[in-house]
Design a protein around this motif. Sequence first.
Motif, mmCIF file in Angstrom:
data_model
loop_
_atom_site.group_PDB
_atom_site.id
_atom_site.type_symbol
_atom_site.label_atom_id
_atom_site.label_comp_id
_atom_site.label_asym_id
_atom_site.label_seq_id
_atom_site.Cartn_x
_atom_site.Cartn_y
_atom_site.Cartn_z
ATOM 1 N N MET A 38 0.817 -1.201 0.000
ATOM 2 C CA MET A 38 0.000 0.000 0.000
ATOM 3 C C MET A 38 0.863 1.269 0.000
ATOM 4 N N ARG A 39 1.827 1.329 0.928
ATOM 5 C CA ARG A 39 2.696 2.505 0.992
ATOM 6 C C ARG A 39 3.506 2.669 -0.278
ATOM 7 N N GLN A 40 3.946 1.540 -0.840
ATOM 8 C CA GLN A 40 4.721 1.603 -2.073
ATOM 9 C C GLN A 40 3.868 2.149 -3.217
ATOM 10 N N PHE A 41 2.608 1.739 -3.275
ATOM 11 C CA PHE A 41 1.707 2.238 -4.319
ATOM 12 C C PHE A 41 1.493 3.744 -4.165
ATOM 13 N N VAL A 42 1.215 4.180 -2.947
ATOM 14 C CA VAL A 42 0.997 5.604 -2.696
ATOM 15 C C VAL A 42 2.260 6.392 -3.007
ATOM 16 N N GLY A 43 3.424 5.845 -2.656
ATOM 17 C CA GLY A 43 4.676 6.537 -2.914
ATOM 18 C C GLY A 43 4.957 6.720 -4.389
ATOM 19 N N GLN A 44 4.575 5.734 -5.196
ATOM 20 C CA GLN A 44 4.843 5.809 -6.635
ATOM 21 C C GLN A 44 3.764 6.551 -7.405
ATOM 22 N N PHE A 45 2.516 6.427 -6.959
ATOM 23 C CA PHE A 45 1.408 6.967 -7.748
ATOM 24 C C PHE A 45 0.655 8.101 -7.055
ATOM 25 N N GLY A 46 0.943 8.369 -5.780
ATOM 26 C CA GLY A 46 0.391 9.533 -5.116
ATOM 27 C C GLY A 46 -1.025 9.409 -4.613
ATOM 28 N N CYS A 47 -1.620 8.208 -4.683
ATOM 29 C CA CYS A 47 -2.991 8.055 -4.206
ATOM 30 C C CYS A 47 -3.236 6.610 -3.793
ATOM 31 N N HIS A 48 -4.345 6.383 -3.107
ATOM 32 C CA HIS A 48 -4.746 5.042 -2.685
ATOM 33 C C HIS A 48 -5.192 4.231 -3.914
ATOM 34 N N PRO A 49 -4.998 2.917 -3.913
ATOM 35 C CA PRO A 49 -5.465 2.088 -5.045
ATOM 36 C C PRO A 49 -6.951 2.267 -5.342
ATOM 37 N N ASN A 50 -7.766 2.477 -4.308
ATOM 38 C CA ASN A 50 -9.197 2.702 -4.538
ATOM 39 C C ASN A 50 -9.442 3.983 -5.331
ATOM 40 N N THR A 51 -8.646 5.008 -5.035
ATOM 41 C CA THR A 51 -8.760 6.258 -5.783
ATOM 42 C C THR A 51 -8.379 6.050 -7.242
ATOM 43 N N ALA A 52 -7.321 5.275 -7.467
ATOM 44 C CA ALA A 52 -6.922 4.956 -8.844
ATOM 45 C C ALA A 52 -8.042 4.221 -9.576
ATOM 46 N N GLY A 53 -8.734 3.343 -8.853
ATOM 47 C CA GLY A 53 -9.858 2.626 -9.459
ATOM 48 C C GLY A 53 -10.993 3.558 -9.839
ATOM 49 N N ILE A 54 -11.261 4.550 -8.997
ATOM 50 C CA ILE A 54 -12.302 5.531 -9.298
ATOM 51 C C ILE A 54 -11.925 6.346 -10.536
ATOM 52 N N LEU A 55 -10.664 6.747 -10.611
ATOM 53 C CA LEU A 55 -10.198 7.493 -11.783
ATOM 54 C C LEU A 55 -10.320 6.654 -13.053
ATOM 55 N N TYR A 56 -10.004 5.375 -12.933
ATOM 56 C CA TYR A 56 -10.121 4.464 -14.072
ATOM 57 C C TYR A 56 -11.569 4.386 -14.558
ATOM 58 N N ALA A 57 -12.501 4.265 -13.622
ATOM 59 C CA ALA A 57 -13.915 4.185 -13.984
ATOM 60 C C ALA A 57 -14.382 5.467 -14.670
ATOM 61 N N HIS A 58 -13.929 6.621 -14.164
ATOM 62 C CA HIS A 58 -14.287 7.897 -14.783
ATOM 63 C C HIS A 58 -13.713 8.002 -16.191
ATOM 64 N N ALA A 59 -12.437 7.681 -16.331
ATOM 65 C CA ALA A 59 -11.767 7.842 -17.623
ATOM 66 C C ALA A 59 -12.383 6.953 -18.693
ATOM 67 N N ARG A 60 -12.789 5.753 -18.327
ATOM 68 C CA ARG A 60 -13.356 4.818 -19.303
ATOM 69 C C ARG A 60 -14.695 5.298 -19.876
ATOM 70 N N THR A 61 -15.393 6.157 -19.157
ATOM 71 C CA THR A 61 -16.650 6.680 -19.693
ATOM 72 C C THR A 61 -16.417 7.576 -20.908
ATOM 73 N N GLN A 62 -15.213 8.137 -21.007
ATOM 74 C CA GLN A 62 -14.878 8.996 -22.137
ATOM 75 C C GLN A 62 -14.063 8.275 -23.197
ATOM 76 N N TYR A 63 -13.260 7.303 -22.768
ATOM 77 C CA TYR A 63 -12.373 6.583 -23.693
ATOM 78 C C TYR A 63 -12.296 5.132 -23.241
ATOM 79 N N PRO A 64 -13.170 4.273 -23.798
ATOM 80 C CA PRO A 64 -13.272 2.884 -23.322
ATOM 81 C C PRO A 64 -12.000 2.057 -23.456
ATOM 82 N N ASP A 65 -11.074 2.478 -24.325
ATOM 83 C CA ASP A 65 -9.849 1.702 -24.525
ATOM 84 C C ASP A 65 -8.817 1.906 -23.417
ATOM 85 N N ILE A 66 -9.086 2.841 -22.508
ATOM 86 C CA ILE A 66 -8.154 3.072 -21.400
ATOM 87 C C ILE A 66 -8.117 1.850 -20.495
#
Length: 236
Positions: free
Chosen positions: A1-29
């Motif tokens: 968990m700490r390693q993920f936050v250190g490299q990507f700046g957010c919690h994995p759940n937050t990354a999942g939310i961003l992924y869901a948002h982005a796919r609504t505009q560009y399904p190939d993401i």
Amino acid sequence: MRQFVGQFGCHPNTAGILYAHARTQYPDITPMHICRFLYFIRIYNTNDTVHHRWGCDVKTYHKYIIIVMCALLLTLNSIHAEDQPSHGFSIVLDGTNCPIQTPPRYMQELYYNGYVGFHCVKFEVGVHVTTGRLLWVGGPYPGAVPDISMARHSGVIDHLAQKGLILADKAYHGEWRILSPIKGTHDPLEQYFNNIISGYRVIVENVFSRIKAFKCLSSPFRHGPEMQAILFYIIC
């Protein structure tokens, strides 16, 4: 968990939310594209590091950075003062400087901030005085623009001064609708008042600290102030 936050700046759940948002505009993401984007804004590395870290060429890397950035910009809600509570809240307002690569000579004076000593783009941020929740984001403005000019131009005063108190530092002195420290005072009561205002400013400084953990906003940005402005809003 700490390693993920250190490299990507957010919690994995937050990354999942961003992924869901982005796919609504560009399904190939894919989740990998989201990770590349987060890594880009968190680490803001050089092109040489791209090959080693992600095993792809620079053009492909930057192509999906732009795609994800645009997809998130279209889906994430903007922060507007008119969307906030109608009355009875206080906001701490301040400006922050995000360094940029030295611009062309004819633009250097406009983007140079003599107070911090580098070329930058400025943003205006307002947070709730007790919760630290973001209530306002304004900008971008060239680095030479004073904080009080940003506030008057952005509309934050017109929107929020009628709803509650706006607290700020001495850079906003002279605007009667903003509560700022009293300059050059030796009166004990006025100094006590100044200490109270300074204490509240810690809240917005903590927000800046979290935002600037993404190095695309804290190290000289090489991809133009327009792209940096989009990233600032996405990070907020």
